[in-house]
Scaffold this motif. Structure first.
Motif, PDB file in Angstrom:
ATOM      1  N   GLY A   1       0.861  -1.255  -0.004  1.00  0.00           N
ATOM      2  CA  GLY A   1       0.048  -0.157   0.088  1.00  0.00           C
ATOM      3  C   GLY A   1       0.829   1.305   0.168  1.00  0.00           C
ATOM      4  N   GLY A   2       0.201   2.510  -0.092  1.00  0.00           N
ATOM      5  CA  GLY A   2       0.904   3.648   0.210  1.00  0.00           C
ATOM      6  C   GLY A   2       1.713   3.895   1.237  1.00  0.00           C
TER       7      GLY A   2
ATOM      8  N   ALA B   1      -0.745  -8.288  -3.518  1.00  0.00           N
ATOM      9  CA  ALA B   1      -1.775  -7.139  -3.622  1.00  0.00           C
ATOM     10  C   ALA B   1      -1.248  -5.569  -3.861  1.00  0.00           C
ATOM     11  N   PHE B   2      -1.426  -5.060  -4.793  1.00  0.00           N
ATOM     12  CA  PHE B   2      -0.826  -3.860  -5.172  1.00  0.00           C
ATOM     13  C   PHE B   2      -1.795  -2.630  -5.157  1.00  0.00           C
ATOM     14  N   ALA B   3      -1.563  -1.477  -4.596  1.00  0.00           N
ATOM     15  CA  ALA B   3      -2.221  -0.202  -4.692  1.00  0.00           C
ATOM     16  C   ALA B   3      -2.294   0.395  -5.923  1.00  0.00           C
ATOM     17  N   GLY B   4      -2.874  -0.131  -6.770  1.00  0.00           N
ATOM     18  CA  GLY B   4      -2.959   0.742  -8.257  1.00  0.00           C
ATOM     19  C   GLY B   4      -3.502  -0.372  -9.231  1.00  0.00           C
ATOM     20  N   PRO B   5      -3.920   0.167 -10.379  1.00  0.00           N
ATOM     21  CA  PRO B   5      -4.646  -0.507 -11.457  1.00  0.00           C
ATOM     22  C   PRO B   5      -3.309  -1.342 -11.798  1.00  0.00           C
ATOM     23  N   VAL B   6      -4.025  -2.722 -12.246  1.00  0.00           N
ATOM     24  CA  VAL B   6      -2.987  -3.650 -12.569  1.00  0.00           C
ATOM     25  C   VAL B   6      -3.810  -4.695 -13.650  1.00  0.00           C
ATOM     26  N   THR B   7      -3.131  -4.734 -14.953  1.00  0.00           N
ATOM     27  CA  THR B   7      -3.436  -5.488 -15.991  1.00  0.00           C
ATOM     28  C   THR B   7      -3.713  -7.026 -15.760  1.00  0.00           C
ATOM     29  N   THR B   8      -4.386  -7.742 -16.412  1.00  0.00           N
ATOM     30  CA  THR B   8      -4.524  -9.059 -16.262  1.00  0.00           C
ATOM     31  C   THR B   8      -3.190  -9.883 -16.463  1.00  0.00           C
TER      32      THR B   8
ATOM     33  N   ALA C   1      -0.432   2.280 -12.889  1.00  0.00           N
ATOM     34  CA  ALA C   1      -0.060   3.584 -12.184  1.00  0.00           C
ATOM     35  C   ALA C   1      -0.212   3.179 -10.736  1.00  0.00           C
ATOM     36  N   ALA C   2       0.442   4.214  -9.934  1.00  0.00           N
ATOM     37  CA  ALA C   2       0.480   3.956  -8.240  1.00  0.00           C
ATOM     38  C   ALA C   2       0.677   5.320  -7.671  1.00  0.00           C
ATOM     39  N   PRO C   3      -0.443   5.989  -7.743  1.00  0.00           N
ATOM     40  CA  PRO C   3      -0.406   7.614  -7.221  1.00  0.00           C
ATOM     41  C   PRO C   3       0.254   7.583  -5.595  1.00  0.00           C
ATOM     42  N   THR C   4      -0.429   6.508  -4.812  1.00  0.00           N
ATOM     43  CA  THR C   4       0.089   6.463  -3.400  1.00  0.00           C
ATOM     44  C   THR C   4       1.426   5.978  -3.176  1.00  0.00           C
ATOM     45  N   ILE C   5       1.997   5.240  -4.189  1.00  0.00           N
ATOM     46  CA  ILE C   5       3.355   4.751  -4.108  1.00  0.00           C
ATOM     47  C   ILE C   5       4.222   5.478  -4.786  1.00  0.00           C
ATOM     48  N   TRP C   6       4.053   5.808  -6.256  1.00  0.00           N
ATOM     49  CA  TRP C   6       5.303   6.697  -6.718  1.00  0.00           C
ATOM     50  C   TRP C   6       4.591   7.993  -7.380  1.00  0.00           C
ATOM     51  N   GLY C   7       3.448   8.182  -7.043  1.00  0.00           N
ATOM     52  CA  GLY C   7       2.946   9.660  -7.505  1.00  0.00           C
ATOM     53  C   GLY C   7       2.403   9.725  -8.809  1.00  0.00           C
TER      54      GLY C   7
ATOM     55  N   ILE D   1     -14.946  -0.186  -0.625  1.00  0.00           N
ATOM     56  CA  ILE D   1     -14.281   0.872  -0.801  1.00  0.00           C
ATOM     57  C   ILE D   1     -13.505   1.084   0.269  1.00  0.00           C
ATOM     58  N   THR D   2     -11.974   1.453  -0.156  1.00  0.00           N
ATOM     59  CA  THR D   2     -10.767   1.615   0.950  1.00  0.00           C
ATOM     60  C   THR D   2     -10.708   3.290   1.096  1.00  0.00           C
ATOM     61  N   VAL D   3     -10.466   3.544   2.374  1.00  0.00           N
ATOM     62  CA  VAL D   3     -10.257   4.864   2.745  1.00  0.00           C
ATOM     63  C   VAL D   3      -8.843   4.960   3.479  1.00  0.00           C
ATOM     64  N   SER D   4      -7.917   4.745   3.144  1.00  0.00           N
ATOM     65  CA  SER D   4      -6.444   4.989   3.696  1.00  0.00           C
ATOM     66  C   SER D   4      -5.759   5.998   3.182  1.00  0.00           C
ATOM     67  N   SER D   5      -4.496   5.676   2.528  1.00  0.00           N
ATOM     68  CA  SER D   5      -3.782   6.670   2.146  1.00  0.00           C
ATOM     69  C   SER D   5      -4.299   7.291   0.965  1.00  0.00           C
ATOM     70  N   GLY D   6      -4.947   6.495  -0.117  1.00  0.00           N
ATOM     71  CA  GLY D   6      -5.993   7.045  -1.043  1.00  0.00           C
ATOM     72  C   GLY D   6      -7.311   6.577  -1.012  1.00  0.00           C
ATOM     73  N   ILE D   7      -8.131   6.424  -2.058  1.00  0.00           N
ATOM     74  CA  ILE D   7      -9.334   5.904  -2.152  1.00  0.00           C
ATOM     75  C   ILE D   7      -9.374   5.086  -3.156  1.00  0.00           C
ATOM     76  N   GLY D   8      -9.774   3.666  -2.997  1.00  0.00           N
ATOM     77  CA  GLY D   8      -9.868   2.791  -3.912  1.00  0.00           C
ATOM     78  C   GLY D   8     -11.440   2.253  -3.767  1.00  0.00           C
TER      79      GLY D   8
END
Length: 346
Positions: A12-13, A77-84, A90-96, A142-149
């Motif tokens: 996570g972030g 499990a990664f905090a960002g959109p992941v392809t199949t 992308a990973a806004p909360t991890i590398w912006g 819905i997750t509300v933590s470093s970001g929102i997903g």
């Protein structure tokens, strides 16, 4: 000989967690937590350098865990959109800001020498709350933590396209003003910039600067005399204690989150929402209550107040959602890939 189960990781972030998941008894063991080597710790580093740093750190932590567990497979499990195919888009909360797509599955398999599944962290967490049959009522997690997903579970599946699109409510633009808060992805006015843990923290710091007397008379000043040192944990504690200054700050973000929830309901009819994430769960029952109040105030077309009051529930009060869900998903896929047993050919 490998132990039953898998090595699971949740990146996570804020925190990287690793653990051993045993599918025979559906429990985690050997849970390790370390800070994520990302933008929160190194805000001035360029995206490419942060990607390299994150991959190296993740590989080190997983290699150590796999050696302890003697695992034959793993999942991230990664905090960002992941392809199949396990590429992180992308990973806004991890590398912006956006960088080059990162083939994380390939990189981890090369480093670790075993099969590695890579999925979005909220997608993983869904499988903690979804029944194996998939016959239950649809829900949105819905997750509300470093970001929102967010992710929607419907008819036995998480609604995503092959490129990982879907469930990124945190990057819905809900403030179109030119001075809207900056999201970590580089855009302005996104829900995550306004209502996540980091977004609420930034809002509290702005409120302290705009109203220093109000801040000084709030519980926040006792917890963080210098508002620049204010963190989400202090905010959560003040809100739990009923501090009006802190609660009013939270309500602003919750108004935007409530609007997003009503839009999801109106669009596709999902009326069950599970809220997880470090910040939301730290605030606890007060978070669910205030969010429900905002949804009632906005209204959900076709629903009574009584029906609205049953829409929101908090997730389990721990931070194991992604780890457990990832373990269950990998178990299911591994079982499905095994050849059926039967008598030998005659």
């Amino acid at each position: 000989m490998p132990e039953p189960g898998f090595t699971v990781a949740d990146l996570g972030g804020t925190t990287l967690r690793t653990a051993h998941y045993n599918p025979d008894i559906d429990i985690l063991a050997d849970v390790h937590k370390v800070p994520t080597e990302g933008i929160a710790r190194y805000p001035d580093e360029p995206v490419r350098a942060l990607q390299d740093r994150v991959v190296e750190h993740l590989g080190d932590q997983m290699a150590d865990a796999i050696a302890r567990h003697r695992s034959s497979a793993a999942v991230v499990a990664f905090a960002g959109p992941v392809t199949t195919d396990g590429t992180v888009r992308a990973a806004p909360t991890i590398w912006g800001r956006p960088g080059q797509p990162l083939p994380l599955k390939n990189l981890m398999e090369e480093r670790l020498g075993i099969p590695v599944m890579v999925i979005n962290d909220v997608t993983a967490a869904v499988w903690r709350y979804a029944s194996p049959s998939g016959l239950e009522e649809p829900f949105c997690l819905i997750t509300v933590s470093s970001g929102i997903g967010s992710k929607i579970f419907w008819a036995g599946n998480v609604l995503l396209d092959p490129q990982g699109h879907g469930g990124e409510l945190g990057h819905w633009t809900c403030d179109t003003s030119t001075q809207a808060p900056l999201c970590e992805c580089g855009e302005r006015g996104h829900l995550g910039a306004l209502a996540s843990g980091r977004g609420t923290q930034a809002a509290a710091r702005r409120a302290a600067h705009a109203d220093p007397d109000g801040y000084a008379h709030s519980q926040l000043a006792e917890l963080a005399p210098d508002s620049a040192a204010l963190d989400p944990q202090a905010l959560a504690a003040a809100i739990q204690n009923g501090d009006r200054f802190a609660t009013d700050i939270l309500r602003v973000g919750l108004t935007h989150l409530a609007s997003a929830i009503t839009a999801v309901f109106t669009a596709i009819g999902v009326r069950r929402f599970i809220i997880m994430g470090g910040f939301a769960l730290a605030v606890g029952a007060t978070y669910a209550s205030l969010l429900t109040e905002e949804i009632e105030r906005l209204g959900c077309f076709g629903l009574t107040d009584v029906e609205i009051q049953s829409m929101i529930r908090l997730a389990e009060p721990d931070d194991d959602h992604g780890l457990i869900g990832a373990g269950r998903l990998l178990t299911t896929q591994t079982t499905q890939q095994q050849p059926a047993s039967g008598p030998p050919d005659s």
